[in-house]
Enzyme design. Structure first.
Site, short mmCIF file in Angstrom:
data_model
loop_
_atom_site.label_atom_id
_atom_site.label_comp_id
_atom_site.label_asym_id
_atom_site.label_seq_id
_atom_site.Cartn_x
_atom_site.Cartn_y
_atom_site.Cartn_z
CB CYS A 103 -0.96 0.00 1.19
SG CYS A 103 -0.23 -0.50 2.76
CG HIS B 62 -0.62 3.95 4.57
ND1 HIS B 62 -1.29 3.70 5.73
CD2 HIS B 62 -0.23 2.72 4.09
CE1 HIS B 62 -1.32 2.39 5.95
NE2 HIS B 62 -0.67 1.78 4.97
#
Length: 348
Positions: free
Chosen positions: A130, A242
Protein backbone atom coordinates in the site's frame (compact mmCIF):
# COMPACT_ATOMS: atom_id res chain seq x y z
CA UNK A 1 -22.01 -8.85 -21.11
CA UNK A 2 -19.83 -8.59 -18.05
CA UNK A 3 -17.38 -10.64 -16.02
CA UNK A 4 -17.76 -13.35 -13.44
CA UNK A 5 -15.80 -12.06 -10.43
CA UNK A 6 -14.82 -13.72 -7.17
CA UNK A 7 -13.50 -11.85 -4.11
CA UNK A 8 -11.36 -14.06 -1.85
CA UNK A 9 -11.20 -12.54 1.62
CA UNK A 10 -14.53 -10.79 1.10
CA UNK A 11 -15.19 -10.26 4.82
CA UNK A 12 -11.96 -8.30 5.45
CA UNK A 13 -11.41 -4.55 5.22
CA UNK A 14 -9.91 -4.69 1.73
CA UNK A 15 -12.33 -7.33 0.46
CA UNK A 16 -15.29 -5.17 1.40
CA UNK A 17 -13.64 -2.16 -0.26
CA UNK A 18 -13.15 -4.23 -3.43
CA UNK A 19 -16.89 -4.91 -3.52
CA UNK A 20 -17.64 -1.22 -2.97
CA UNK A 21 -15.25 -0.04 -5.67
CA UNK A 22 -16.43 -2.56 -8.27
CA UNK A 23 -19.86 -0.99 -7.79
CA UNK A 24 -18.63 2.61 -7.65
CA UNK A 25 -16.68 2.28 -10.89
CA UNK A 26 -19.48 0.34 -12.58
CA UNK A 27 -17.06 -2.41 -13.56
CA UNK A 28 -19.03 -4.81 -15.78
CA UNK A 29 -19.93 -7.64 -13.39
CA UNK A 30 -22.39 -10.34 -14.44
CA UNK A 31 -21.79 -12.53 -11.41
CA UNK A 32 -20.19 -11.75 -8.06
CA UNK A 33 -18.98 -14.42 -5.64
CA UNK A 34 -17.82 -13.72 -2.09
CA UNK A 35 -15.26 -16.30 -0.96
CA UNK A 36 -13.84 -16.77 2.53
CA UNK A 37 -12.65 -19.43 4.93
CA UNK A 38 -15.02 -22.10 6.19
CA UNK A 39 -15.65 -20.19 9.44
CA UNK A 40 -17.10 -17.28 7.43
CA UNK A 41 -19.31 -19.42 5.19
CA UNK A 42 -22.78 -17.86 5.03
CA UNK A 43 -21.67 -14.45 6.28
CA UNK A 44 -23.33 -11.75 4.19
CA UNK A 45 -21.47 -8.88 2.50
CA UNK A 46 -22.88 -5.98 0.51
CA UNK A 47 -22.53 -5.45 -3.22
CA UNK A 48 -24.46 -2.40 -4.34
CA UNK A 49 -28.05 -2.74 -3.21
CA UNK A 50 -27.87 -6.50 -2.65
CA UNK A 51 -26.23 -8.89 -0.27
CA UNK A 52 -24.03 -11.84 -1.15
CA UNK A 53 -23.41 -14.86 1.06
CA UNK A 54 -19.82 -16.01 1.49
CA UNK A 55 -18.85 -19.39 0.09
CA UNK A 56 -16.15 -21.73 1.36
CA UNK A 57 -12.90 -21.45 -0.58
CA UNK A 58 -12.36 -25.20 -0.23
CA UNK A 59 -15.60 -25.98 -2.07
CA UNK A 60 -15.75 -23.21 -4.66
CA UNK A 61 -15.17 -24.03 -8.35
CA UNK A 62 -12.86 -21.27 -9.60
CA UNK A 63 -13.06 -22.49 -13.20
CA UNK A 64 -16.46 -20.79 -13.45
CA UNK A 65 -15.13 -17.24 -12.93
CA UNK A 66 -13.01 -14.86 -15.04
CA UNK A 67 -11.31 -12.70 -12.40
CA UNK A 68 -10.35 -13.42 -8.80
CA UNK A 69 -9.52 -10.49 -6.52
CA UNK A 70 -7.43 -12.07 -3.76
CA UNK A 71 -7.12 -10.33 -0.40
CA UNK A 72 -6.79 -13.05 2.22
CA UNK A 73 -3.12 -12.73 3.18
CA UNK A 74 0.13 -14.22 1.94
CA UNK A 75 -0.36 -17.72 3.34
CA UNK A 76 -3.73 -18.16 1.61
CA UNK A 77 -2.37 -16.71 -1.60
CA UNK A 78 0.64 -19.01 -1.64
CA UNK A 79 -1.67 -21.99 -1.16
CA UNK A 80 -4.35 -20.97 -3.65
CA UNK A 81 -3.31 -18.40 -6.27
CA UNK A 82 -1.38 -20.71 -8.60
CA UNK A 83 -4.07 -23.39 -8.31
CA UNK A 84 -6.74 -20.82 -9.17
CA UNK A 85 -4.68 -19.45 -12.08
CA UNK A 86 -4.33 -22.94 -13.55
CA UNK A 87 -8.12 -23.30 -13.38
CA UNK A 88 -8.51 -20.41 -15.81
CA UNK A 89 -9.21 -17.04 -14.17
CA UNK A 90 -6.65 -14.28 -13.66
CA UNK A 91 -5.84 -13.69 -10.01
CA UNK A 92 -5.15 -10.12 -8.86
CA UNK A 93 -3.36 -10.73 -5.58
CA UNK A 94 -3.15 -8.10 -2.86
CA UNK A 95 -0.55 -9.95 -0.74
CA UNK A 96 3.24 -9.95 -0.98
CA UNK A 97 3.34 -13.63 -2.00
CA UNK A 98 4.16 -13.13 -5.71
CA UNK A 99 5.44 -9.56 -5.96
CA UNK A 100 9.06 -10.62 -6.46
CA UNK A 101 8.24 -13.50 -8.82
CA UNK A 102 9.79 -12.64 -12.23
CA UNK A 103 6.88 -14.36 -14.00
CA UNK A 104 4.25 -12.31 -12.15
CA UNK A 105 3.75 -8.67 -13.20
CA UNK A 106 3.56 -6.13 -10.37
CA UNK A 107 1.31 -3.33 -11.58
CA UNK A 108 0.14 0.16 -10.72
CA UNK A 109 -1.81 1.15 -13.84
CA UNK A 110 -0.67 4.80 -13.76
CA UNK A 111 2.96 3.66 -13.59
CA UNK A 112 3.61 0.49 -15.63
CA UNK A 113 0.47 -0.58 -17.52
CA UNK A 114 2.52 -2.32 -20.22
CA UNK A 115 3.45 -5.02 -17.69
CA UNK A 116 -0.04 -6.46 -18.22
CA UNK A 117 1.35 -8.26 -21.27
CA UNK A 118 2.85 -10.83 -18.88
CA UNK A 119 -0.42 -11.52 -17.08
CA UNK A 120 -0.95 -14.90 -18.73
CA UNK A 121 2.41 -16.36 -17.69
CA UNK A 122 0.89 -17.61 -14.42
CA UNK A 123 -2.54 -15.98 -14.61
CA UNK A 124 -1.47 -13.93 -11.57
CA UNK A 125 -0.93 -10.19 -11.23
CA UNK A 126 0.48 -8.78 -7.99
CA UNK A 127 -0.80 -5.65 -6.29
CA UNK A 128 2.02 -3.70 -4.60
CA UNK A 129 2.39 -2.80 -0.95
CA UNK A 130 0.00 0.00 0.00
CA UNK A 131 2.80 2.47 0.77
CA UNK A 132 4.62 1.67 -2.46
CA UNK A 133 1.51 2.21 -4.59
CA UNK A 134 0.99 5.82 -3.59
CA UNK A 135 4.74 6.54 -3.69
CA UNK A 136 5.26 5.38 -7.28
CA UNK A 137 2.14 7.20 -8.51
CA UNK A 138 3.78 10.43 -7.31
CA UNK A 139 7.31 9.54 -8.45
CA UNK A 140 6.52 8.28 -11.97
CA UNK A 141 5.66 11.62 -13.66
CA UNK A 142 8.59 13.34 -11.97
CA UNK A 143 10.97 10.54 -13.02
CA UNK A 144 9.76 10.89 -16.62
CA UNK A 145 10.57 14.61 -16.53
CA UNK A 146 13.86 14.57 -14.60
CA UNK A 147 15.52 11.25 -13.87
CA UNK A 148 15.43 10.36 -10.17
CA UNK A 149 18.73 9.36 -8.60
CA UNK A 150 17.83 8.88 -4.93
CA UNK A 151 14.73 8.87 -2.72
CA UNK A 152 14.46 9.09 1.07
CA UNK A 153 11.04 8.14 2.47
CA UNK A 154 9.56 8.15 5.96
CA UNK A 155 6.09 6.61 6.12
CA UNK A 156 3.29 7.33 8.58
CA UNK A 157 1.10 4.25 8.15
CA UNK A 158 -2.41 3.89 9.53
CA UNK A 159 -3.53 0.92 11.60
CA UNK A 160 -5.92 -0.26 8.88
CA UNK A 161 -2.81 -1.48 7.08
CA UNK A 162 -2.72 -4.18 9.75
CA UNK A 163 -6.34 -5.16 9.11
CA UNK A 164 -9.41 -5.09 11.31
CA UNK A 165 -7.38 -6.27 14.31
CA UNK A 166 -5.17 -3.20 14.02
CA UNK A 167 -8.15 -0.85 13.88
CA UNK A 168 -9.78 -2.59 16.81
CA UNK A 169 -6.60 -2.30 18.88
CA UNK A 170 -6.36 1.47 18.34
CA UNK A 171 -10.04 1.89 19.21
CA UNK A 172 -9.91 -0.32 22.30
CA UNK A 173 -6.64 1.12 23.60
CA UNK A 174 -7.94 4.67 23.22
CA UNK A 175 -11.07 3.81 25.20
CA UNK A 176 -9.00 1.94 27.81
CA UNK A 177 -6.62 4.85 28.37
CA UNK A 178 -9.48 7.33 28.81
CA UNK A 179 -11.27 4.87 31.07
CA UNK A 180 -8.17 3.67 32.95
CA UNK A 181 -8.66 0.23 31.42
CA UNK A 182 -6.25 -2.36 30.01
CA UNK A 183 -4.20 -0.95 27.11
CA UNK A 184 -1.89 -3.97 26.79
CA UNK A 185 -0.71 -4.36 23.15
CA UNK A 186 -1.93 -7.47 21.33
CA UNK A 187 -1.68 -6.81 17.58
CA UNK A 188 1.18 -4.31 17.69
CA UNK A 189 4.49 -4.73 19.58
CA UNK A 190 3.93 -1.53 21.60
CA UNK A 191 0.98 0.66 22.52
CA UNK A 192 -0.36 2.35 19.40
CA UNK A 193 -2.88 4.76 20.99
CA UNK A 194 -1.24 8.20 21.50
CA UNK A 195 2.06 6.73 20.26
CA UNK A 196 4.07 6.01 17.11
CA UNK A 197 5.92 2.75 16.42
CA UNK A 198 9.02 2.90 14.17
CA UNK A 199 8.67 -0.74 13.19
CA UNK A 200 6.37 -2.57 10.77
CA UNK A 201 6.78 -6.20 9.75
CA UNK A 202 9.88 -8.11 10.81
CA UNK A 203 13.54 -7.15 11.13
CA UNK A 204 16.01 -8.17 8.44
CA UNK A 205 19.68 -8.81 9.19
CA UNK A 206 20.65 -5.34 7.91
CA UNK A 207 18.43 -3.62 10.50
CA UNK A 208 15.72 -2.65 8.03
CA UNK A 209 12.30 -4.30 8.17
CA UNK A 210 10.67 -6.40 5.49
CA UNK A 211 8.06 -3.64 5.08
CA UNK A 212 10.84 -1.22 4.21
CA UNK A 213 12.44 -3.73 1.86
CA UNK A 214 9.13 -4.20 0.05
CA UNK A 215 9.08 -0.52 -0.83
CA UNK A 216 12.47 -0.45 -2.51
CA UNK A 217 12.09 -3.89 -4.14
CA UNK A 218 8.71 -2.94 -5.60
CA UNK A 219 9.77 0.54 -6.70
CA UNK A 220 12.73 -1.02 -8.51
CA UNK A 221 10.52 -3.59 -10.23
CA UNK A 222 7.85 -1.14 -11.38
CA UNK A 223 9.72 2.12 -11.90
CA UNK A 224 13.52 1.90 -12.19
CA UNK A 225 16.04 -0.52 -10.62
CA UNK A 226 18.70 2.22 -10.60
CA UNK A 227 16.89 4.50 -8.15
CA UNK A 228 18.59 4.51 -4.76
CA UNK A 229 15.94 4.30 -2.07
CA UNK A 230 16.05 4.31 1.73
CA UNK A 231 12.91 3.93 3.84
CA UNK A 232 11.77 4.16 7.45
CA UNK A 233 8.27 2.75 8.03
CA UNK A 234 6.33 4.01 11.04
CA UNK A 235 2.91 2.97 12.38
CA UNK A 236 0.82 5.91 13.62
CA UNK A 237 -2.50 6.14 15.52
CA UNK A 238 -4.60 6.92 12.43
CA UNK A 239 -7.45 4.64 11.36
CA UNK A 240 -7.28 5.06 7.55
CA UNK A 241 -4.79 6.79 5.26
CA UNK A 242 -1.04 6.45 4.82
CA UNK A 243 1.23 9.48 4.66
CA UNK A 244 4.81 9.79 3.41
CA UNK A 245 7.48 12.45 3.77
CA UNK A 246 9.53 12.14 0.57
CA UNK A 247 12.84 13.71 -0.45
CA UNK A 248 14.00 13.18 -4.03
CA UNK A 249 17.33 13.92 -5.71
CA UNK A 250 17.13 14.38 -9.51
CA UNK A 251 19.77 14.37 -12.23
CA UNK A 252 18.88 17.95 -13.19
CA UNK A 253 17.43 20.99 -11.42
CA UNK A 254 13.66 20.95 -11.05
CA UNK A 255 11.83 23.86 -9.48
CA UNK A 256 8.83 23.37 -7.15
CA UNK A 257 6.53 25.15 -9.62
CA UNK A 258 7.64 22.81 -12.40
CA UNK A 259 7.01 19.79 -10.17
CA UNK A 260 3.55 21.10 -9.28
CA UNK A 261 2.70 21.57 -12.97
CA UNK A 262 3.90 18.05 -13.82
CA UNK A 263 1.97 16.45 -10.99
CA UNK A 264 -1.22 18.37 -11.76
CA UNK A 265 -1.25 16.72 -15.19
CA UNK A 266 -0.39 13.24 -13.87
CA UNK A 267 -3.03 10.48 -13.76
CA UNK A 268 -4.21 9.57 -10.28
CA UNK A 269 -2.61 12.61 -8.59
CA UNK A 270 -4.18 15.68 -7.00
CA UNK A 271 -1.93 18.54 -5.90
CA UNK A 272 -3.12 20.49 -2.84
CA UNK A 273 -0.24 22.81 -2.02
CA UNK A 274 -0.77 26.29 -0.64
CA UNK A 275 1.29 28.00 2.02
CA UNK A 276 -1.72 28.40 4.28
CA UNK A 277 -2.70 26.81 7.58
CA UNK A 278 -4.92 24.27 5.74
CA UNK A 279 -3.17 24.22 2.36
CA UNK A 280 -2.17 20.55 2.53
CA UNK A 281 -3.82 17.13 2.80
CA UNK A 282 -4.01 14.90 5.86
CA UNK A 283 -5.15 11.26 6.16
CA UNK A 284 -8.58 12.38 7.40
CA UNK A 285 -9.00 14.42 4.20
CA UNK A 286 -7.93 11.50 1.99
CA UNK A 287 -10.05 8.78 3.60
CA UNK A 288 -12.68 7.47 1.19
CA UNK A 289 -11.09 9.21 -1.81
CA UNK A 290 -9.43 7.71 -4.90
CA UNK A 291 -6.53 10.11 -5.46
CA UNK A 292 -2.91 10.20 -4.38
CA UNK A 293 -2.51 13.68 -2.90
CA UNK A 294 0.74 15.64 -3.01
CA UNK A 295 1.36 18.67 -0.79
CA UNK A 296 4.20 20.83 0.60
CA UNK A 297 6.39 20.68 -2.52
CA UNK A 298 9.61 22.57 -1.77
CA UNK A 299 13.31 22.62 -2.50
CA UNK A 300 15.69 20.51 -0.44
CA UNK A 301 18.76 22.77 -0.15
CA UNK A 302 20.93 20.03 1.39
CA UNK A 303 21.41 18.10 -1.85
CA UNK A 304 21.92 19.07 -5.46
CA UNK A 305 18.66 19.06 -7.46
CA UNK A 306 16.57 18.08 -4.44
CA UNK A 307 12.84 18.36 -3.74
CA UNK A 308 10.80 17.40 -0.69
CA UNK A 309 7.07 16.79 -0.59
CA UNK A 310 4.22 15.12 1.32
CA UNK A 311 2.16 12.24 -0.14
CA UNK A 312 -1.16 11.00 1.30
CA UNK A 313 -3.65 8.38 0.11
CA UNK A 314 -6.38 6.09 1.42
CA UNK A 315 -4.45 2.83 1.86
CA UNK A 316 -7.58 0.68 1.64
CA UNK A 317 -8.39 2.25 -1.72
CA UNK A 318 -5.43 3.22 -3.91
CA UNK A 319 -3.14 1.20 -1.67
CA UNK A 320 -5.17 -1.97 -2.15
CA UNK A 321 -8.76 -2.33 -3.40
CA UNK A 322 -8.86 0.51 -5.94
CA UNK A 323 -5.58 -0.51 -7.52
CA UNK A 324 -6.81 -4.10 -7.84
CA UNK A 325 -10.00 -3.00 -9.60
CA UNK A 326 -8.00 -0.66 -11.84
CA UNK A 327 -5.88 -3.66 -12.84
CA UNK A 328 -9.10 -5.49 -13.72
CA UNK A 329 -10.09 -2.48 -15.84
CA UNK A 330 -6.68 -2.61 -17.52
CA UNK A 331 -7.14 -6.30 -18.33
CA UNK A 332 -10.48 -5.50 -19.93
CA UNK A 333 -9.30 -2.37 -21.71
CA UNK A 334 -6.29 -4.10 -23.28
CA UNK A 335 -8.29 -7.15 -24.33
CA UNK A 336 -6.15 -9.39 -22.13
CA UNK A 337 -9.42 -10.88 -20.93
CA UNK A 338 -12.82 -10.95 -22.60
CA UNK A 339 -15.48 -9.74 -22.93
CA UNK A 340 -14.59 -6.09 -23.43
CA UNK A 341 -17.35 -3.91 -22.08
CA UNK A 342 -17.87 -0.31 -21.14
CA UNK A 343 -17.34 1.02 -17.63
CA UNK A 344 -16.92 4.33 -15.91
CA UNK A 345 -13.17 4.56 -15.51
CA UNK A 346 -11.52 6.41 -12.62
CA UNK A 347 -10.44 9.98 -13.26
CA UNK A 348 -9.08 12.30 -10.59
Amino acid sequence: MGYRVAIVGATGNVGREMLNILEELAFPVDEIHAIASRKSKGVEVSFGDRTVKCQDIEQFDFSKVDIVLMSAGGAVSREWSERIGKAGPIVIDNSSAFRKDPDVPLIVPEVNPDAVKDAKKKNIIANPNCSTAQLVVALKPLHDAAKIKRVVVSTYQSVSGAGKEGMDELWNQTKAIYGLGDATPKKFPKQIAFNVIPFIGAFNEDGYTDEEQKMWDETHKMLDPNIKLTVTCVRVPVFVGHSEAVTVEFDRPIEPDEARAILREAPGVLVVDKQEHDGYITPVDAAGEFAVYVSRIRKDPTVENGLSFWVVSDNLRKGAALNAVQIAQLLDETGTIKPSSGYRSITV
